[in-house]
Write a protein that holds these residues in place. Structure first.
Motif, short mmCIF file in Angstrom:
data_model
loop_
_atom_site.label_atom_id
_atom_site.label_comp_id
_atom_site.label_asym_id
_atom_site.label_seq_id
_atom_site.Cartn_x
_atom_site.Cartn_y
_atom_site.Cartn_z
N ILE A 109 0.84 -1.20 0.00
CA ILE A 109 0.00 0.00 0.00
C ILE A 109 0.87 1.25 0.00
O ILE A 109 0.63 2.21 -0.75
CB ILE A 109 -0.94 0.00 1.22
N VAL A 110 1.91 1.24 0.84
CA VAL A 110 2.85 2.37 0.90
C VAL A 110 3.54 2.56 -0.45
O VAL A 110 3.66 3.69 -0.96
CB VAL A 110 3.89 2.14 2.01
N GLY A 111 4.01 1.46 -1.05
CA GLY A 111 4.71 1.56 -2.34
C GLY A 111 3.82 2.10 -3.44
O GLY A 111 4.24 2.96 -4.23
N GLN A 112 2.57 1.63 -3.49
CA GLN A 112 1.64 2.12 -4.51
C GLN A 112 1.37 3.61 -4.33
O GLN A 112 1.42 4.39 -5.29
CB GLN A 112 0.34 1.33 -4.43
N ALA A 113 1.08 4.01 -3.10
CA ALA A 113 0.75 5.41 -2.84
C ALA A 113 1.93 6.33 -3.12
O ALA A 113 1.75 7.48 -3.54
CB ALA A 113 0.28 5.57 -1.39
N SER A 114 3.15 5.84 -2.92
CA SER A 114 4.34 6.70 -3.08
C SER A 114 4.59 7.07 -4.53
O SER A 114 5.36 8.00 -4.80
CB SER A 114 5.59 6.00 -2.51
N THR A 115 3.96 6.37 -5.47
CA THR A 115 4.18 6.69 -6.89
C THR A 115 3.15 7.65 -7.46
O THR A 115 3.26 8.07 -8.61
CB THR A 115 4.16 5.40 -7.75
N CYS A 116 2.15 8.02 -6.67
CA CYS A 116 1.03 8.83 -7.17
C CYS A 116 1.22 10.29 -6.79
O CYS A 116 1.30 10.62 -5.60
CB CYS A 116 -0.30 8.32 -6.62
N GLN A 117 1.25 11.17 -7.78
CA GLN A 117 1.48 12.59 -7.53
C GLN A 117 0.32 13.23 -6.78
O GLN A 117 0.50 14.23 -6.10
CB GLN A 117 1.71 13.33 -8.85
N ASN A 118 -0.88 12.68 -6.92
CA ASN A 118 -2.03 13.30 -6.27
C ASN A 118 -2.19 12.88 -4.82
O ASN A 118 -3.11 13.34 -4.13
CB ASN A 118 -3.31 12.96 -7.05
N ILE A 119 -1.31 12.02 -4.32
CA ILE A 119 -1.34 11.61 -2.91
C ILE A 119 -0.24 12.33 -2.17
O ILE A 119 0.94 12.23 -2.52
CB ILE A 119 -1.17 10.08 -2.79
N ALA A 120 -0.62 13.07 -1.13
CA ALA A 120 0.36 13.81 -0.34
C ALA A 120 1.35 12.83 0.28
O ALA A 120 0.95 11.90 0.99
CB ALA A 120 -0.33 14.63 0.74
N GLN A 121 2.63 13.05 0.02
CA GLN A 121 3.63 12.10 0.49
C GLN A 121 3.84 12.15 2.00
O GLN A 121 4.39 11.23 2.59
CB GLN A 121 4.94 12.32 -0.26
N GLY A 122 3.37 13.22 2.62
CA GLY A 122 3.42 13.26 4.09
C GLY A 122 2.58 12.16 4.70
O GLY A 122 2.94 11.60 5.75
N ARG A 123 1.45 11.83 4.10
CA ARG A 123 0.60 10.75 4.59
C ARG A 123 1.35 9.42 4.53
O ARG A 123 1.32 8.61 5.46
CB ARG A 123 -0.66 10.66 3.75
N VAL A 124 2.04 9.21 3.39
CA VAL A 124 2.79 7.96 3.21
C VAL A 124 3.95 7.89 4.21
O VAL A 124 4.16 6.87 4.88
CB VAL A 124 3.33 7.86 1.77
N GLN A 125 4.68 9.00 4.34
CA GLN A 125 5.86 9.00 5.21
C GLN A 125 5.48 8.79 6.67
O GLN A 125 6.21 8.15 7.43
CB GLN A 125 6.63 10.32 5.06
N THR A 126 4.32 9.29 7.07
CA THR A 126 3.89 9.11 8.46
C THR A 126 3.68 7.64 8.77
O THR A 126 4.10 7.15 9.83
CB THR A 126 2.58 9.90 8.71
N ILE A 127 3.06 6.91 7.84
CA ILE A 127 2.87 5.48 8.06
C ILE A 127 4.21 4.75 8.06
O ILE A 127 4.46 3.86 8.88
CB ILE A 127 1.92 4.91 6.99
N VAL A 128 5.10 5.15 7.16
CA VAL A 128 6.43 4.54 7.12
C VAL A 128 7.15 4.75 8.45
O VAL A 128 7.75 3.82 9.01
CB VAL A 128 7.26 5.12 5.96
N ASP A 129 7.09 5.97 8.97
CA ASP A 129 7.77 6.26 10.24
C ASP A 129 7.18 5.43 11.38
O ASP A 129 7.91 4.88 12.21
CB ASP A 129 7.64 7.75 10.57
N GLN A 130 5.85 5.35 11.42
CA GLN A 130 5.21 4.58 12.48
C GLN A 130 5.53 3.09 12.37
O GLN A 130 5.74 2.41 13.37
CB GLN A 130 3.69 4.81 12.45
N PHE A 131 5.59 2.59 11.13
CA PHE A 131 5.93 1.18 10.98
C PHE A 131 7.37 0.92 11.37
O PHE A 131 7.72 -0.15 11.86
CB PHE A 131 5.67 0.72 9.54
N GLY A 132 8.23 1.93 11.16
CA GLY A 132 9.60 1.80 11.65
C GLY A 132 9.65 1.60 13.15
O GLY A 132 10.47 0.83 13.67
N GLU A 133 8.75 2.27 13.86
CA GLU A 133 8.68 2.10 15.32
C GLU A 133 8.20 0.70 15.69
O GLU A 133 8.70 0.08 16.64
CB GLU A 133 7.77 3.16 15.93
#
Length: 518
Positions: free
Chosen positions: A39-63
């Motif tokens: 889901i993160v990978g798909q969303a990261s390729t879309c210009q119309n999706i704010a990348q802050g949303r994607v990065q927040t999930i990535v950061d939380q999953f890192g935790e």
């Protein structure tokens, strides 16, 4: 250690069964990675999706990964597993298995299942209940986000799409040589915070219909972080949209065309060199003000493609700036060929008034062929080339024809003389001799070296490393002093570091000598 997990995922809710509380935390997280990563990978390729949303999930999953790991080795394995699922998600988008509308819906479902609002900082719901003894030693430091695409624990991979075959193969080889010289020098000094720089090249044979496949190979198969030194105006017109869609850095293409210089600039595209418009303007001023040749006796010999068009448009613009609105005289030839006979015939037929200088927007062998066929037919003709011709290969071609063909041929440069003694040029020549003994200094490889050196400075200043932070770093770099004798700068509205043009001319031995253009 007894660990209880409760994780809500994917739309309606994915709840780990009660028995999962007895499973190893790493197994639970690995299963979650297989669901969250795509889901993160798909969303990261879309210009119309704010990348802050994607990065927040990535950061939380890192935790989540940090708390589930019993040691650094296990943490690294989980991180790599998550990154591979992210890459799989990107691949699905590239292969059109998923579209951005679906990616947005899945991301929103994930956010809702995690109890998030898009504008709020998300928290992946999970609980850890370690024993009291374990709690006393529980680490509190935050785990860095999973490594970016193209970055591992040991290296940072960059790609370049250049023609190892066809009419541009020698300038392409020189560009790769210069970049690798700078990379090797940086690696010997410890790399980028311990990571080694690696350049991976793909051949498109100067054929823009092959450029997309080469870009895809580098990004999807070779997993490069970004691109550097791509060659060819028409080729870059294909490559840049691909890079922009993936928010990948596209750094210092070997092109002075408008294709790589939008206003305002594309966020991920940065140039080192001056534009073709700036080079042709410098040539026009030199011919008219220094050599006293009127505009009506200056012609353009240009390849019939976007590269030739860009250079010819630069000449027309330079004429207009001097109050001359007459159409330029242009002789063309087919892209990627040596078929210059039509242009030669047109030049010979131009007798009233006769042409005294030709501004050349061509490749090395085509330029040499044109000079060979017109040198005796139009005595005293001044030939002025822009830097993309490939200085060394042009000189080599002309020397094969004989000394009379070399003398007086002008080439503008985006870098200082390779025969000079500036600190940057001396560093370059020493490094070239160390890593590629037997290779002669060359204007194109020097440009590759300079471009890579700027990139290396930016990489060292970007911690932790990801593309967005690297772009921010580049845009903040002012008054970069590499020892060129001319300072370089970027900015949010300025993605071109240099506007300096150097003049050179070949002597009877086929050696470039510096000349003043003003």
């Amino acid at each position: 250690m007894t660990v209880r997990w409760s994780v809500l995922l994917l739309g309606t809710c994915f709840v780990m069964p009660a028995g999962a509380a007895l499973a190893a935390p790493s197994d639970v997280v690995r299963d979650l990675a297989s669901r969250v990563g795509p889901i993160v990978g798909q969303a990261s390729t879309c210009q119309n999706i704010a990348q802050g949303r994607v990065q927040t999930i990535v950061d939380q999953f890192g935790e989540v990964i940090r708390q589930a790991s019993s040691n650094n080795g296990e943490r690294d394995l989980l991180t790599r597993s998550f990154n591979s699922y992210v890459a799989d998600g990107r691949s699905r988008m590239v292969n059109s298995q998923v579209n951005c509308q679906t990616a947005e819906r899945q991301l929103a479902d994930l956010e809702r299942s995690l109890g998030q609002q898009q504008s709020a900082a998300p928290t992946i719901p999970y609980t850890l209940a370690p024993s009291s003894a374990a709690a006393a030693t529980q680490p509190t430091a935050n785990l860095p986000a999973p490594l970016p695409h193209g970055v591992t624990d040991t290296e940072i991979r960059f790609g370049t799409v250049i023609p190892f075959s066809g009419v541009r193969r020698e300038p392409a080889r020189q560009m790769k040589l210069g970049i690798e010289t700078a990379f090797n020098r940086a690696n010997d000094a410890g790399g980028i915070n311990g990571r080694m720089l690696r350049l991976i090249a793909a051949d498109d044979a100067y054929d823009p219909t092959r450029t997309l496949a080469a870009m895809t190979q580098l990004y999807e198969k070779d997993q490069v972080f970004g691109f550097i030194g791509n060659m060819g105006t028409a080729n870059n017109a294909v490559a840049i949209p691909y890079a922009l869609e993936r928010r990948a850095l596209f750094f210092a293409p070997y092109s002075g065309s408008a294709v790589v210089r939008h206003d305002p600039p594309d966020r991920y595209v940065f140039n080192y060199r001056a534009s073709y418009a700036e080079e042709t303007a410098a040539i026009v001023r030199y011919l008219m003000k220094v050599r006293r040749i009127p505009a009506k006796q200056i012609a353009v010999f240009a390849q019939n493609d976007a590269y030739g068009d860009d250079g010819a448009n630069g000449v027309a613009k330079a004429f207009r700036s001097l109050g001359i609105n007459d159409p330029i005289i242009r002789y063309g030839f087919p892209r990627g060929t040596l078929d210059v006979d039509g242009a030669v015939s047109q030049l010979k037929a131009q007798t009233k008034p006769p042409i005294k200088a030709v501004i050349m927007i061509a490749t090395d062998r085509a330029a040499a062929k044109f000079i060979e066929k017109t040198h005796d037919a139009v005595p005293g003709l001044i030939y002025a080339n822009i830097s993309a011709v490939g200085s060394t290969s042009l000189a080599t071609e002309l020397k094969l024809l004989g000394t009379k063909y070399t003398e007086g041929v002008i080439v503008t440069q985006g870098v200082p003389s390779v025969a000079g003694y500036s600190s940057l040029v001396l560093d370059y020549k020493n490094a070239l001799a160390k890593y590629f003994p037997g290779e002669a200094p060359d204007y194109t490889s020097l440009e590759g070296y300079i471009s890579a050196t700027i990139l290396i400075q930016a990489l060292k200043q970007t911690t932790p490393l990801d593309t967005e932070r690297l772009v921010d770093t580049l845009e903040s770099m002012r008054n970069i002093d590499l020892g060129l004798g001319s300072q370089l700068s970027f900015g949010r509205a300025e993605h071109q570091a240099s506007h300096k043009i150097w003049g050179t001319t070949l002597d009877e031995t086929g050696t470039y000598q510096a000349i003043e253009l003003e």
